[in-house]
Every structure is written in C-alpha cells, then in structure tokens.
Design an enzyme around this catalytic site. Structure first.
Site, PDB file in Angstrom:
ATOM      1  N   ASP A 248     -16.194 -46.486  -1.876  1.00 58.60           N
ATOM      2  CA  ASP A 248     -15.296 -45.628  -1.101  1.00 58.60           C
ATOM      3  C   ASP A 248     -13.888 -46.218  -1.155  1.00 58.60           C
TER       4      ASP A 248
ATOM      5  N   LEU B 223     -11.615 -45.648   1.063  1.00 61.02           N
ATOM      6  CA  LEU B 223     -11.099 -45.746   2.445  1.00 61.02           C
ATOM      7  C   LEU B 223      -9.739 -45.066   2.558  1.00 61.02           C
TER       8      LEU B 223
ATOM      9  N   GLU C 242     -11.476 -35.237  -1.154  1.00 59.80           N
ATOM     10  CA  GLU C 242     -10.574 -34.771  -0.109  1.00 59.80           C
ATOM     11  C   GLU C 242     -11.260 -33.524   0.434  1.00 59.80           C
TER      12      GLU C 242
ATOM     13  N   THR D 193      -8.717 -36.223  -6.933  1.00 61.32           N
ATOM     14  CA  THR D 193      -9.974 -36.841  -6.468  1.00 61.32           C
ATOM     15  C   THR D 193     -11.170 -35.952  -6.775  1.00 61.32           C
TER      16      THR D 193
ATOM     17  N   THR E 239     -20.045 -27.424  -1.816  1.00 60.72           N
ATOM     18  CA  THR E 239     -19.833 -26.696  -0.560  1.00 60.72           C
ATOM     19  C   THR E 239     -20.021 -25.191  -0.753  1.00 60.72           C
ATOM     20  N   ASP E 240     -20.364 -24.499   0.323  1.00 59.45           N
ATOM     21  CA  ASP E 240     -20.479 -23.037   0.254  1.00 59.45           C
ATOM     22  C   ASP E 240     -19.111 -22.380   0.035  1.00 59.45           C
ATOM     23  N   GLU E 241     -18.028 -23.167   0.251  1.00 60.87           N
ATOM     24  CA  GLU E 241     -16.690 -22.574   0.097  1.00 60.87           C
ATOM     25  C   GLU E 241     -16.395 -22.164  -1.340  1.00 60.87           C
TER      26      GLU E 241
ATOM     27  N   TYR F  40      -8.521 -26.575  -1.821  1.00 60.98           N
ATOM     28  CA  TYR F  40      -9.728 -27.404  -1.625  1.00 60.98           C
ATOM     29  C   TYR F  40     -10.929 -26.770  -2.312  1.00 60.98           C
TER      30      TYR F  40
ATOM     31  N   SER G 117     -10.773 -26.783  -6.023  1.00 61.38           N
ATOM     32  CA  SER G 117     -11.034 -28.099  -6.633  1.00 61.38           C
ATOM     33  C   SER G 117     -12.531 -28.406  -6.619  1.00 61.38           C
ATOM     34  N   LYS G 118     -13.228 -28.006  -5.569  1.00 57.71           N
ATOM     35  CA  LYS G 118     -14.684 -28.237  -5.510  1.00 57.71           C
ATOM     36  C   LYS G 118     -15.395 -27.361  -6.555  1.00 57.71           C
TER      37      LYS G 118
ATOM     38  N   TYR H 241      -7.373 -20.848  15.501  1.00 58.35           N
ATOM     39  CA  TYR H 241      -6.584 -20.109  14.507  1.00 58.35           C
ATOM     40  C   TYR H 241      -6.828 -18.605  14.635  1.00 58.35           C
TER      41      TYR H 241
ATOM     42  N   ASP I  16      -2.607 -18.300  12.235  1.00 54.87           N
ATOM     43  CA  ASP I  16      -3.806 -18.396  11.404  1.00 54.87           C
ATOM     44  C   ASP I  16      -3.588 -19.316  10.204  1.00 54.87           C
ATOM     45  N   ARG I  17      -4.688 -19.838   9.672  1.00 51.91           N
ATOM     46  CA  ARG I  17      -4.666 -20.625   8.432  1.00 51.91           C
ATOM     47  C   ARG I  17      -4.356 -19.668   7.276  1.00 51.91           C
TER      48      ARG I  17
HETATM   49  P1  NAD Z   1     -14.772 -36.838   4.678  1.00 49.59           P
HETATM   50  O1  NAD Z   1     -13.370 -36.407   4.436  1.00 49.59           O
HETATM   51  O2  NAD Z   1     -15.221 -37.135   6.066  1.00 49.59           O
HETATM   52  O3  NAD Z   1     -15.085 -38.144   3.808  1.00 49.59           O
HETATM   53  C1  NAD Z   1     -14.648 -38.282   2.492  1.00 49.59           C
HETATM   54  C2  NAD Z   1     -14.874 -39.745   2.078  1.00 49.59           C
HETATM   55  O4  NAD Z   1     -14.486 -39.876   0.700  1.00 49.59           O
HETATM   56  C3  NAD Z   1     -14.024 -40.733   2.865  1.00 49.59           C
HETATM   57  O5  NAD Z   1     -14.784 -41.880   3.210  1.00 49.59           O
HETATM   58  C4  NAD Z   1     -12.923 -41.123   1.896  1.00 49.59           C
HETATM   59  O6  NAD Z   1     -12.409 -42.447   2.077  1.00 49.59           O
HETATM   60  C5  NAD Z   1     -13.650 -41.009   0.555  1.00 49.59           C
HETATM   61  N1  NAD Z   1     -12.731 -40.766  -0.560  1.00 49.59           N
HETATM   62  C6  NAD Z   1     -11.742 -39.823  -0.629  1.00 49.59           C
HETATM   63  N2  NAD Z   1     -11.104 -39.927  -1.808  1.00 49.59           N
HETATM   64  C7  NAD Z   1     -11.711 -40.935  -2.492  1.00 49.59           C
HETATM   65  C8  NAD Z   1     -11.513 -41.498  -3.769  1.00 49.59           C
HETATM   66  N3  NAD Z   1     -10.530 -41.067  -4.589  1.00 49.59           N
HETATM   67  N4  NAD Z   1     -12.314 -42.507  -4.167  1.00 49.59           N
HETATM   68  C9  NAD Z   1     -13.301 -42.963  -3.351  1.00 49.59           C
HETATM   69  N5  NAD Z   1     -13.519 -42.488  -2.136  1.00 49.59           N
HETATM   70  C10 NAD Z   1     -12.743 -41.476  -1.707  1.00 49.59           C
HETATM   71  O7  NAD Z   1     -15.678 -35.721   4.010  1.00 49.59           O
HETATM   72  P2  NAD Z   1     -17.092 -35.114   4.484  1.00 49.59           P
HETATM   73  O8  NAD Z   1     -16.844 -34.035   5.450  1.00 49.59           O
HETATM   74  O9  NAD Z   1     -18.005 -36.233   4.800  1.00 49.59           O
HETATM   75  O10 NAD Z   1     -17.548 -34.430   3.118  1.00 49.59           O
HETATM   76  C11 NAD Z   1     -18.256 -35.186   2.130  1.00 49.59           C
HETATM   77  C12 NAD Z   1     -18.558 -34.278   0.955  1.00 49.59           C
HETATM   78  O11 NAD Z   1     -19.346 -33.173   1.385  1.00 49.59           O
HETATM   79  C13 NAD Z   1     -17.322 -33.670   0.303  1.00 49.59           C
HETATM   80  O12 NAD Z   1     -17.523 -33.667  -1.077  1.00 49.59           O
HETATM   81  C14 NAD Z   1     -17.260 -32.245   0.844  1.00 49.59           C
HETATM   82  O13 NAD Z   1     -16.647 -31.398  -0.066  1.00 49.59           O
HETATM   83  C15 NAD Z   1     -18.727 -31.947   1.016  1.00 49.59           C
HETATM   84  N6  NAD Z   1     -19.082 -30.975   2.079  1.00 49.59           N
HETATM   85  C16 NAD Z   1     -18.636 -31.135   3.356  1.00 49.59           C
HETATM   86  C17 NAD Z   1     -19.044 -30.251   4.365  1.00 49.59           C
HETATM   87  C18 NAD Z   1     -18.587 -30.419   5.789  1.00 49.59           C
HETATM   88  O14 NAD Z   1     -18.870 -29.539   6.617  1.00 49.59           O
HETATM   89  N7  NAD Z   1     -17.925 -31.498   6.159  1.00 49.59           N
HETATM   90  C19 NAD Z   1     -19.907 -29.194   4.043  1.00 49.59           C
HETATM   91  C20 NAD Z   1     -20.332 -29.043   2.706  1.00 49.59           C
HETATM   92  C21 NAD Z   1     -19.929 -29.951   1.745  1.00 49.59           C
HETATM   93  O1  DAU Z   2     -18.285 -24.722   4.670  1.00 50.56           O
HETATM   94  C1  DAU Z   2     -18.211 -26.075   4.293  1.00 50.56           C
HETATM   95  C2  DAU Z   2     -16.833 -26.616   4.564  1.00 50.56           C
HETATM   96  O2  DAU Z   2     -16.698 -26.740   5.970  1.00 50.56           O
HETATM   97  C3  DAU Z   2     -16.581 -27.954   3.865  1.00 50.56           C
HETATM   98  O3  DAU Z   2     -16.604 -27.755   2.479  1.00 50.56           O
HETATM   99  C4  DAU Z   2     -15.248 -28.555   4.294  1.00 50.56           C
HETATM  100  O4  DAU Z   2     -15.090 -29.849   3.743  1.00 50.56           O
HETATM  101  C5  DAU Z   2     -15.225 -28.643   5.810  1.00 50.56           C
HETATM  102  O5  DAU Z   2     -13.975 -29.153   6.249  1.00 50.56           O
HETATM  103  C6  DAU Z   2     -15.486 -27.281   6.436  1.00 50.56           C
HETATM  104  O6  DAU Z   2     -14.399 -26.365   6.162  1.00 50.56           O
HETATM  105  P1  DAU Z   2     -13.810 -25.373   7.305  1.00 50.56           P
HETATM  106  O7  DAU Z   2     -12.446 -24.997   6.904  1.00 50.56           O
HETATM  107  O8  DAU Z   2     -14.769 -24.300   7.603  1.00 50.56           O
HETATM  108  O9  DAU Z   2     -13.821 -26.409   8.545  1.00 50.56           O
HETATM  109  P2  DAU Z   2     -12.758 -26.682   9.707  1.00 50.56           P
HETATM  110  O10 DAU Z   2     -13.451 -27.574  10.694  1.00 50.56           O
HETATM  111  O11 DAU Z   2     -11.445 -27.122   9.187  1.00 50.56           O
HETATM  112  O12 DAU Z   2     -12.589 -25.255  10.370  1.00 50.56           O
HETATM  113  C7  DAU Z   2     -13.699 -24.537  10.863  1.00 50.56           C
HETATM  114  C8  DAU Z   2     -13.180 -23.180  11.370  1.00 50.56           C
HETATM  115  O13 DAU Z   2     -12.383 -23.409  12.540  1.00 50.56           O
HETATM  116  C9  DAU Z   2     -12.268 -22.468  10.382  1.00 50.56           C
HETATM  117  O14 DAU Z   2     -12.488 -21.083  10.482  1.00 50.56           O
HETATM  118  C10 DAU Z   2     -10.868 -22.795  10.863  1.00 50.56           C
HETATM  119  C11 DAU Z   2     -11.047 -22.948  12.365  1.00 50.56           C
HETATM  120  N1  DAU Z   2     -10.144 -23.940  13.013  1.00 50.56           N
HETATM  121  C12 DAU Z   2     -10.083 -25.192  12.500  1.00 50.56           C
HETATM  122  C13 DAU Z   2      -9.265 -26.128  13.085  1.00 50.56           C
HETATM  123  C14 DAU Z   2      -9.174 -27.534  12.488  1.00 50.56           C
HETATM  124  C15 DAU Z   2      -9.446 -23.569  14.150  1.00 50.56           C
HETATM  125  O15 DAU Z   2      -9.540 -22.426  14.648  1.00 50.56           O
HETATM  126  N2  DAU Z   2      -8.630 -24.503  14.741  1.00 50.56           N
HETATM  127  C16 DAU Z   2      -8.500 -25.772  14.242  1.00 50.56           C
HETATM  128  O16 DAU Z   2      -7.719 -26.579  14.805  1.00 50.56           O
END
Ligand code: NAD
Ligand code: DAU
Length: 339
Positions: A33, A35, A84, A100, A125-127, A153, A156-157, A210, A275-276
C-alpha cells in the site's frame, strides 16, 4: 499460500486482511500500500502483530518496487484493491485516477505474468455499468450489462476491467473480477456518505445531502464483500466477472435518516447542497451468478450492519478523530466550502 493484497490499508482492503487472517490462518498475507490520504496504518495495527502478515509501503505503479516484492514473496494470489476510490475527488482531479487505477492495474498484472500467479483478482465496482433510472425498479445490473461510465473514477475502473479481460485473452493470465455495490462498515474513510454522516452528526454538524437525496445506492456490509472476494479468488471460474450485491437499495435520504435515528440525533441536521456533477441515479446489482455458482449470500441485514457500524465509530473515536485532525479538514473545506 501467499496472498498479496494491494490497498490493504484502505477501507475494504483492511477488512479483507482481517478476514483472510481469521478465515485462512494457514496462509500468509502480504499487504502492499502506498498510504495515500486514504491509507491508514492504524487500521492494520492488530494485523501487524500477526507473524503471518507483512506490510510493505509502495506504489502499485512503481514497477521496480512491485517486481522486488514479487521476487521476495512469490505470491500465489494477487488481489488488487489499491485505487483512488472517491467519485468527488475524481471530478476535481482525474489524473491520479487514471494513473493508479489503470496503470497500477497494468503494473500488477505485468508482474503477475512475469512471476506467475495462480490467480490475479481485480476488485472492481458496479459503477462501471453507469446508472439505472429511478422509475424502473425492475432493472438490475447483470454481468452482461454494457459498460457505460459516468465519472472519471468509474471510467478509470472500467478501463482497468477491460485491461484485465484483455490480459486473460491475450496472455492467458488467470484472472477474475468482482463488481460490488456500495460497501459500509468499520474503517470507512469519513469522506464517504455513511462515515461522513456518522462523524458529523456526532459533532452536531450539518449533514450535506446532494441534490434532493433521492439517488439510490445498493448497500452491502463490508464483511459480506470480503467473503465474496475470498470465494471468487479461490473457487471462481478463471476469466469471469461476478457481480456482488445484496438487494438492499436505499435512497441517500433514507440512509442518512437511519444513521440519525441510530445516533438519536435530529433530522434538522440535514442540509441539501448542490448536486454532484453527473450524479448516478440508481445502482442495483443482480447477484444471481455468484449465488448460483459459489453459493454466496449476504449474511448481514442493513439494520444490523448499520447498528454494528455506528457502534464501531462510537467505540473507535480515536481512529477517525486522528483522520479529522489531519489533512481531511482541508479537504472538507475545499469540497464543501462553496457548496
Ligand atoms: P480506499 O480509498 O478506502 O482505499 C484505497 C487504498 O489504496 C488506500 O489504502 C490507499 O493508500 C491505497 N492506494 C491508493 N493508491 C495507491 C497506489 N498508487 N499504490 C498503492 N496503494 C495505493 O478504497 P476502498 O473503498 O477500500 O476501495 C477498495 C477497492 O474496492 C477499490 O478498488 C474500489 O474501486 C473498490 N470498490 C469499493 C467500493 C466501496 O463501496 N468502497 C465498492 C465496490 C468496489
Ligand atoms: O457503488 C460502488 C461505489 O460506491 C465504489 O466504487 C466507490 O469507490 C465508493 O466511493 C462508492 O461510490 P458512491 O459515489 O456511491 O459513494 P459516496 O459515499 O461518495 O456517495 C454515496 C451517495 O451519497 C451518492 O449518491 C452521493 C451521496 N452523497 C455523498 C456524499 C459524500 C451525499 O449526498 N452527500 C455527501 O456528502
């Protein structure tokens, strides 16, 4: 076996490290990682005490460092979480997402080819499927749904996913991909909806929703996602994509109100903000394939998961207070200052 987990200091990665160490104590877990702002070694404090665990700080785009680690550890399975991950940050600054999420994936797969692995697993991700309309509750994302991304984002995924499938077809790399819906649970960085709302509500601060709060996400407790990845990387078919989700759709407003109820805080904290850009309306996963082929089903209901998550944030104040005291405050000002 040796499992190389990239991004293990992040939210899902750290939960996955603990899941692996508990479920497969016979295996060694190596975490790579960089970090970044989202990586937190405090999340791995307990793992650091386990002799089956090793942490290495490196960037997944750093070919030399990655190859050195493969040389030393000869991993059997690589699970690539490192990314990211925050949509709003990708709108502000897409460059690091491309670097990344796409080039990092390439570097990890090149090393996996060079040194040979039993499985390269990509955490996607489902995105990548874009979004669904709010007025068609009959529609779900299946593995056949077209890639159709909305944000830098998700683009890129999706780019990374296509590269993974290309490496399977062109070079025969033994890959698998999981595409999961929104996770929540312990160690979730407080920039994402649920931990942001918990930590701000605890401080009686406004909760920025949002748009009109009607966007829908399909929430899964993080441990259920970890179980799905573990199954797919060990038993899933090579070259296949598996959707992961638990049929648990909620509007953002419903989620925020649930958090407020759990904390005993008033709904008057909710504030509607701009909104986003490109905001995806609805995500909804059809998990039939992973259920039929691997028997996976989510174990944690949303009510139970939210209860556990809120309790975790109450019991682990130090963890998130350290984050809030750091760079995160500048980030909040930057993103919400003029909203
Ligand atoms: P996060 O942002 O919490 O963690 C990302 C980690 O990757 C961090 O520890 C960071 O230091 C590390 N990292 C970032 N760039 C790096 C690099 N260049 N080299 C090495 N390490 C690096 O993310 P998360 O929410 O835990 O998501 C993890 C994975 O799951 C991602 O690939 C994301 O797309 C996927 N995902 C997330 C969700 C969600 O709801 N959070 C849902 C579906 C898929
Ligand atoms: O679906 C999987 C994805 O879920 C992952 O791939 C992403 O890494 C993860 O970040 C997440 O994406 P979202 O954009 O859905 O998550 P987020 O928590 O940023 O936002 C969830 C919903 O809430 C979205 O519709 C935006 C809204 N939101 C978010 C924030 C941060 C708000 O209304 N207010 C906020 O401040």
């Amino acid at each position: 076996m040796t499992i190389l987990v990239t991004g293990g200091a992040g939210f899902i990665g750290s939960n996955f490290v603990y899941y692996q160490l508990a479920k497969h104590p016979e295996d060694r877990v190596v975490c790579l990682d960089k970090l970044t702002y989202a990586g937190n070694l405090e999340s791995l404090a307990q793992a650091m005490e386990n002799p089956s665990f090793r942490f290495v700080r490196a960037d997944i785009t750093d070919r030399e460092a990655v190859e050195k680690l493969f040389e030393e550890e000869k991993p059997d399975i690589v699970v690539n979480f490192a990314a990211e991950s925050h949509v709003d940050r990708s709108v502000e600054d897409p460059g690091i997402f491309i670097r990344t999420n796409i080039l990092g994936t390439q570097t990890m797969m090149d090393a996996s080819r060079k040194y040979g692995v039993k499985r390269y697993h990509q955490v996607s991700t489902d995105e990548v499927y874009g979004d669904l309309p709010l007025d068609r509750p009959d529609l779900f994302f299946t593995e056949e749904t077209h890639i159709h991304t909305s944000s830098p984002y998700s683009a890129s995924k999706a780019g990374a996913d296509l590269l993974v499938l290309a490496y399977a077809r062109t070079y025969g790399l033994p890959v698998s991909i999981t595409r999961c819906s929104n996770n929540y649970g312990p160690y979730h960085f407080p920039e994402k909806l649920i931990p942001l709302m918990i930590t701000r509500a605890l401080a009686d601060e406004s909760l920025p929703v949002y748009g009109n709060g009607e966007n829908v996400r399909d929430w899964l407790y993080v441990e259920d996602h970890c179980a799905a990845i573990d199954l797919v990387m060990r038993k899933g078919r090579e070259g296949e994509v598996y959707n992961v989700g638990g049929h648990n759709e909620r509007t953002n407003l419903e989620v925020v109100k649930t958090v407020l109820r759990e904390l005993g805080k008033p709904e008057s904290l909710i504030t509607y903000v701009r909104d986003r850009p490109g905001h995806d309306r609805r995500y909804a996963i059809d998990p039939t394939k992973i259920h039929n082929e691997l028997g996976w089903l989510p174990q944690t209901s949303f009510d139970e998961g939210i209860r556990r998550t809120v309790k975790w944030y109450l019991d682990n104040r130090e963890w998130w207070e350290h984050i809030l005291a750091g760079e995160y405050q500048n980030y909040y000002e930057h993103m919400y200052g003029n909203r």
